[in-house]
Design an enzyme around this catalytic site. Structure first.
Site, PDB file in Angstrom:
ATOM      1  N   SER A 206       0.830  -1.199   0.000  1.00 18.43           N
ATOM      2  CA  SER A 206       0.000   0.000   0.000  1.00 18.43           C
ATOM      3  C   SER A 206       0.870   1.257   0.000  1.00 18.43           C
ATOM      4  O   SER A 206       1.753   1.403  -0.853  1.00 18.43           O
ATOM      5  CB  SER A 206      -0.937  -0.041   1.224  1.00 18.43           C
ATOM      6  OG  SER A 206      -1.897   0.975   1.171  1.00 18.43           O
ATOM      7  N   ASP A 270      -8.356  -4.650  -6.054  1.00 17.07           N
ATOM      8  CA  ASP A 270      -7.785  -3.705  -5.094  1.00 17.07           C
ATOM      9  C   ASP A 270      -7.888  -2.273  -5.616  1.00 17.07           C
ATOM     10  O   ASP A 270      -7.437  -1.959  -6.708  1.00 17.07           O
ATOM     11  CB  ASP A 270      -6.324  -4.087  -4.835  1.00 17.07           C
ATOM     12  CG  ASP A 270      -5.689  -3.267  -3.722  1.00 17.07           C
ATOM     13  OD1 ASP A 270      -6.334  -2.323  -3.233  1.00 17.07           O
ATOM     14  OD2 ASP A 270      -4.546  -3.581  -3.361  1.00 17.07           O
ATOM     15  N   HIS A 363      -7.890  -4.852  -0.700  1.00 18.94           N
ATOM     16  CA  HIS A 363      -6.580  -4.259  -0.389  1.00 18.94           C
ATOM     17  C   HIS A 363      -5.909  -4.917   0.807  1.00 18.94           C
ATOM     18  O   HIS A 363      -4.769  -4.615   1.133  1.00 18.94           O
ATOM     19  CB  HIS A 363      -6.760  -2.762  -0.133  1.00 18.94           C
ATOM     20  CG  HIS A 363      -5.479  -2.006  -0.011  1.00 18.94           C
ATOM     21  ND1 HIS A 363      -4.528  -1.985  -1.003  1.00 18.94           N
ATOM     22  CD2 HIS A 363      -4.956  -1.260   1.000  1.00 18.94           C
ATOM     23  CE1 HIS A 363      -3.503  -1.243  -0.628  1.00 18.94           C
ATOM     24  NE2 HIS A 363      -3.735  -0.802   0.586  1.00 18.94           N
TER      25      HIS A 363
END
Length: 385
Positions: A206, A270, A363
């Site tokens: 991320s 995602d 995610h």
């Protein structure tokens, strides 16, 4: 696994690295993020062994699931243009301690700081609690003096100034807070000097993935050629876009050719890798090799993940159907692949959130760990635009 571990505190990281992975924990940093105005840029460093190491790993922490400040960094669209390099996400630069949007001249000063030793007056303690290796900067301090020096003395230093001397810049206490990049660079140089045969890798999930690829990008900008020669690879997971096409083309010459060193892993729907937008307004672009995994953990090597800006109308129904399948799958994995794949109730609740916002639950670091561990390749490769 290292990208997921970066979400833990220093004690947990040290214990896992030393006791479970049987490797050598080096340092844990908790640094000032000038975009969020708090100590939220976290990164740890390990070696595969204490002496004569072959591998040095740097892992940046990513977006906390319930931290609005972290998500706001991912969704920030501001950029700073670096001559010859391209446009770079301003929030990520601030997270690395490379400038402050309130005074954009700080970006120029720090991004042009090639082979510079920084002396910090009235130093700010940015250490991360009780970790033995948590000192942010190598200390040259006696009890009567309030200063620390980032130890940049290393045989790996590149060209000095025109007079053949290394330059020293004094920073204010406010600027001293923004040291994530310089602290990690300093530690990396010293480790490479100590371990002559070692190469280093950088990783993150991320926001951590964005910082992981931005770190070597700035090393290139700072002409750290000797350091970059020992880069083994950059592997990111669920990483948002960090800059424009010019930046990508510039970095591909250093990270993709002649041998790909940069792998960008994307899981299914995602949302984060599809931000900031890749369109004529925002101009953000991914670069490097993309390994895309669908919800069955089947891998494809693609130029760009499908539905690159997430809100494609043709993907709405498949996205919601896939979110439902992922919720059902969360109850099945433990039975199919063993207890270590069983998802906890927090993860299952996050899957339920995905029924409303499919790209959010996708995610989760769990899916990236499962993709790598359970993933299998298709019999053919495709490229998607």
């Amino acid at each position: 696994m290292a990208s997921k571990l970066a979400y833990e505190n220093a004690n947990v990281v040290r214990n896992v690295v030393n006791q479970h992975w049987k490797m050598h924990f080096v340092d844990f940093y908790n640094c000032w993020n000038d975009y969020q105005k708090e100590r939220s840029t976290q990164v740890f460093v390990l070696c595969d062994k204490p002496k004569d190491a072959n591998l040095i790993l740097i892992s940046f922490r990513g977006t906390e699931p319930f931290d609005a400040d972290d998500w706001s960094t991912d969704f920030d669209y501001s950029w700073y243009e670096i001559p010859k390099l391209g446009k770079v996400h301003m929030g990520f630069l601030e997270a690395l301690g490379l400038g402050n949007r309130a005074d954009t001249s700080t970006f120029y000063e720090l991004l042009q700081a090639k082979n510079t030793e920084f002396t910090f007056s009235n130093s700010v303690d940015l250490t991360a609690g009780p970790s033995e290796g948590s000192a942010l900067m190598s200390s040259h301090t006696n009890p009567d003096e309030k200063h620390c020096v980032l130890d940049e003395s290393s045989d790996l230093d590149g060209p000095t100034n025109s007079g053949g001397k290394k330059t020293t810049k004094k920073l204010s206490p406010e600027m001293a807070k923004m040291t994530a990049y310089f602290a990690v660079r300093s530690k990396l140089k010293n480790l490479l000097k100590e371990h002559k045969n070692a190469k280093f890798m950088v990783t993150g999930h991320s926001l951590g993935g964005a910082l992981a690829i931005l770190f070597p990008t700035v090393l290139v900008l700072h002409e750290e050629e000797e350091v970059m020669k020992r880069l083994l690879g950059v592997h990111t997971f669920g990483q948002p876009r960090i800059g424009n096409m010019q930046l990508g083309r510039y970095m591909e010459t250093h990270l993709v050719r002649p041998v790909p060193k940069y792998l960008r892993v994307v899981y299914c729907n995602d949302l984060v890798p599809r931000m900031p937008y890749d369109d004529k307004t925002f101009l953000y672009k991914h670069f490097g090799v993309c390994l895309y995994y669908n919800s069955l953990y089947i891998q494809q090597k693609v130029d760009e993940e499908p539905n690159r800006n997430y809100f494609g109308i043709l993907y709405v129904i498949p996205d919601y159907m896939n979110a439902g399948w992922e919720l059902i799958r969360s109850f099945m994995l433990g039975y199919i692949h063993g207890a270590e794949y069983k998802e906890g109730w927090l993860s299952i609740m996050f899957r339920m959130v995905g029924l409303a916002i499919p790209g959010l639950s996708a995610h989760c670091p769990t899916d990236y760990v499962n993709s790598v561990r359970l993933g299998r390749m298709r019999n053919f490769h495709t490229s998607s635009s």
